[in-house]
Design a protein around this motif. Structure first.
Motif, PDB file in Angstrom:
ATOM      1  N   ASP A   8      -8.779 -11.221   0.361  1.00  0.00           N
ATOM      2  CA  ASP A   8      -8.272 -12.242   1.273  1.00  0.00           C
ATOM      3  C   ASP A   8      -6.854 -12.594   0.855  1.00  0.00           C
ATOM      4  OD1 ASP A   8      -8.079 -14.162   3.220  1.00  0.00           O
ATOM      5  OD2 ASP A   8      -9.120 -15.711   2.056  1.00  0.00           O
ATOM      6  N   PRO A   9      -5.871 -11.761   1.228  1.00  0.00           N
ATOM      7  CA  PRO A   9      -4.498 -11.985   0.759  1.00  0.00           C
ATOM      8  C   PRO A   9      -3.886 -13.225   1.389  1.00  0.00           C
ATOM      9  CG  PRO A   9      -4.539 -10.246   2.406  1.00  0.00           C
ATOM     10  CD  PRO A   9      -5.971 -10.600   2.122  1.00  0.00           C
ATOM     11  N   SER A  10      -2.877 -13.772   0.730  1.00  0.00           N
ATOM     12  CA  SER A  10      -2.151 -14.906   1.291  1.00  0.00           C
ATOM     13  C   SER A  10      -1.444 -14.467   2.566  1.00  0.00           C
ATOM     14  CB  SER A  10      -1.122 -15.424   0.290  1.00  0.00           C
ATOM     15  OG  SER A  10      -0.082 -14.473   0.111  1.00  0.00           O
ATOM     16  N   ALA A  11      -1.093 -15.437   3.398  1.00  0.00           N
ATOM     17  CA  ALA A  11      -0.390 -15.130   4.647  1.00  0.00           C
ATOM     18  C   ALA A  11       0.912 -14.399   4.363  1.00  0.00           C
ATOM     19  CB  ALA A  11      -0.138 -16.414   5.420  1.00  0.00           C
ATOM     20  N   GLN A  12       1.604 -14.805   3.286  1.00  0.00           N
ATOM     21  CA  GLN A  12       2.878 -14.186   2.939  1.00  0.00           C
ATOM     22  C   GLN A  12       2.699 -12.744   2.487  1.00  0.00           C
ATOM     23  OE1 GLN A  12       6.245 -16.603   1.392  1.00  0.00           O
ATOM     24  NE2 GLN A  12       5.887 -15.459  -0.482  1.00  0.00           N
ATOM     25  N   ALA A  13       1.660 -12.479   1.666  1.00  0.00           N
ATOM     26  CA  ALA A  13       1.391 -11.108   1.214  1.00  0.00           C
ATOM     27  C   ALA A  13       0.977 -10.227   2.394  1.00  0.00           C
ATOM     28  CB  ALA A  13       0.308 -11.115   0.143  1.00  0.00           C
ATOM     29  N   ALA A  14       0.158 -10.772   3.280  1.00  0.00           N
ATOM     30  CA  ALA A  14      -0.271 -10.016   4.459  1.00  0.00           C
ATOM     31  C   ALA A  14       0.919  -9.689   5.356  1.00  0.00           C
ATOM     32  CB  ALA A  14      -1.323 -10.807   5.226  1.00  0.00           C
ATOM     33  N   GLU A  15       1.827 -10.656   5.512  1.00  0.00           N
ATOM     34  CA  GLU A  15       3.022 -10.439   6.327  1.00  0.00           C
ATOM     35  C   GLU A  15       3.905  -9.364   5.711  1.00  0.00           C
ATOM     36  OE1 GLU A  15       6.621 -12.934   5.997  1.00  0.00           O
ATOM     37  OE2 GLU A  15       6.102 -13.630   8.009  1.00  0.00           O
ATOM     38  N   PHE A  16       4.072  -9.408   4.373  1.00  0.00           N
ATOM     39  CA  PHE A  16       4.882  -8.394   3.697  1.00  0.00           C
ATOM     40  C   PHE A  16       4.286  -7.005   3.906  1.00  0.00           C
ATOM     41  CE2 PHE A  16       5.432  -5.650  -0.017  1.00  0.00           C
ATOM     42  CZ  PHE A  16       6.813  -5.534  -0.049  1.00  0.00           C
ATOM     43  N   LEU A  17       2.969  -6.890   3.757  1.00  0.00           N
ATOM     44  CA  LEU A  17       2.330  -5.589   3.923  1.00  0.00           C
ATOM     45  C   LEU A  17       2.497  -5.090   5.361  1.00  0.00           C
ATOM     46  CD1 LEU A  17       0.674  -3.332   2.694  1.00  0.00           C
ATOM     47  CD2 LEU A  17      -1.402  -4.623   3.230  1.00  0.00           C
ATOM     48  N   GLU A  18       2.405  -5.986   6.304  1.00  0.00           N
ATOM     49  CA  GLU A  18       2.614  -5.629   7.713  1.00  0.00           C
ATOM     50  C   GLU A  18       4.029  -5.109   7.932  1.00  0.00           C
ATOM     51  OE1 GLU A  18       2.012  -8.275  11.445  1.00  0.00           O
ATOM     52  OE2 GLU A  18       0.183  -8.496  10.249  1.00  0.00           O
ATOM     53  N   ARG A  19       5.009  -5.802   7.338  1.00  0.00           N
ATOM     54  CA  ARG A  19       6.407  -5.374   7.455  1.00  0.00           C
ATOM     55  C   ARG A  19       6.612  -4.012   6.809  1.00  0.00           C
ATOM     56  NH1 ARG A  19      10.019  -5.437   9.049  1.00  0.00           N
ATOM     57  NH2 ARG A  19      11.751  -6.383   7.919  1.00  0.00           N
ATOM     58  N   LEU A  20       5.999  -3.809   5.640  1.00  0.00           N
ATOM     59  CA  LEU A  20       6.132  -2.536   4.943  1.00  0.00           C
ATOM     60  C   LEU A  20       5.501  -1.413   5.761  1.00  0.00           C
ATOM     61  CD1 LEU A  20       6.994  -0.998   2.369  1.00  0.00           C
ATOM     62  CD2 LEU A  20       4.749  -1.521   1.415  1.00  0.00           C
TER      63      LEU A  20
END
Length: 298
Positions: free
Chosen positions: A279-291
């Motif tokens: 359950d990643p943080s919103a910020q980590a999930a957003e970074f992975l999406e961007r990557l």
């Protein structure tokens, strides 16, 4: 925020010599003189006068010097504050980093792909390659770190985290440098006959279990020895001390100076990528999406 001529003028004023200012600024005295002449012409003022000891400030030059000092100090302070504001606005991603799995792999990938590398700040969180504690490190994902980078194919790890694949590492053999096989550019499986080969014990990593079974069936002359489920530096030390061979990754070439990493005539690879929290943080999930988006367009 202020011209190079002002910076040069301050140095000349403080050093009292064109040649000494030139040494400090790594330019020629002629270049210093050219800048001072241009500054005086631009301002319509005489700032310097020559003396037997070097140069001295005129009355107008002394006034400009004092004001310029304040301007430079204010400019540099403004830049520092602006950088602090920018850093506060940047989002921070925490990357786990160890000797075997350095976090700079992800940072270098992001800097290469992103049109705005400063969009995220990266904080390196060190951890030890300890086969007894690595699962507790993985369990800390989402708490003390957002991502780990490496070849994490253990079912025990995947039960408590998620994995995003970035690519493949080739399986190779690490050989003690005093071993006859260390001089070969490439190994065949028959080269390994009669050798002790340290491999991850079975039951946790599907790709490695398949390789073990293939070697047992087709090359029983290779003596397989179990390592722990997870490698640490002691695994490589054992290989060097005992003279055994070690199943390793091409990414780990150079990890141990007493071992040579040699490719093998097989097509076995293992995936590497990012390990992150269930359950990643919103910020980590957003970074992975961007990557992921950058990789899909790359």
């Amino acid at each position: 925020m202020y011209s190079q001529q002002i910076k040069t003028f301050l140095c000349v004023a403080e050093r009292g010599s064109l040649s000494k200012a030139a040494q400090d600024l790594y330019v020629t005295p002629a270049s210093i003189m050219k800048q001072m002449n241009a500054l005086e012409a631009r301002l319509g003022l005489t700032l310097l006068r020559r003396t037997n000891q070097g140069v001295a400030l005129t009355e107008a030059g002394t006034y400009i010097y004092r004001v310029a000092q304040k301007i430079v100090a204010q400019s540099e302070d403004a830049v520092r504050q602006a950088r602090a504001i920018q850093q506060r606005g940047a989002k921070t991603i925490r990357i786990g980093s160890s000797f075997l799995n350095p976090g700079n792999v992800l940072i270098e990938l992001w800097n290469r792909l992103s049109p705005d590398p400063a969009e995220y700040r990266f904080k390196i969180v060190p951890y030890d390659d300890d086969h007894q504690k690595i699962l507790s490190v993985v369990a800390s994902l989402g708490k003390t770190m957002d991502f780990m980078v490496g070849s994490f194919n253990s079912q025990q790890m995947l039960n408590i985290s998620r994995f995003y694949q970035l690519g493949q590492y080739r399986l190779c053999i690490a050989v003690p440098r005093n071993h006859p096989l260390a001089s070969k550019e490439r190994l065949s499986l028959s080269d390994l006959h009669g050798e002790r080969l340290i491999v991850v014990k079975s039951g946790d990593t599907l790709q490695l279990d398949r390789l073990r079974e293939l070697l047992k069936m087709t090359h029983p002359q290779i003596i397989l020895e179990d390592a722990n489920y997870f490698y640490d530096l002691n695994t490589f030390n054992t290989c060097e001390v005992t003279g055994s061979l070690l199943l390793t990754l091409d990414a780990w070439a150079g990890i141990h100076p007493a071992l040579a990493t040699v490719p093998v005539d097989w097509d076995f690879t293992v995936p590497y990528g990012l390990l992150y929290a269930l359950d990643p943080s919103a910020q980590a999930a957003e970074f992975l999406e961007r990557l992921q988006a950058l990789l899909s367009h790359g």
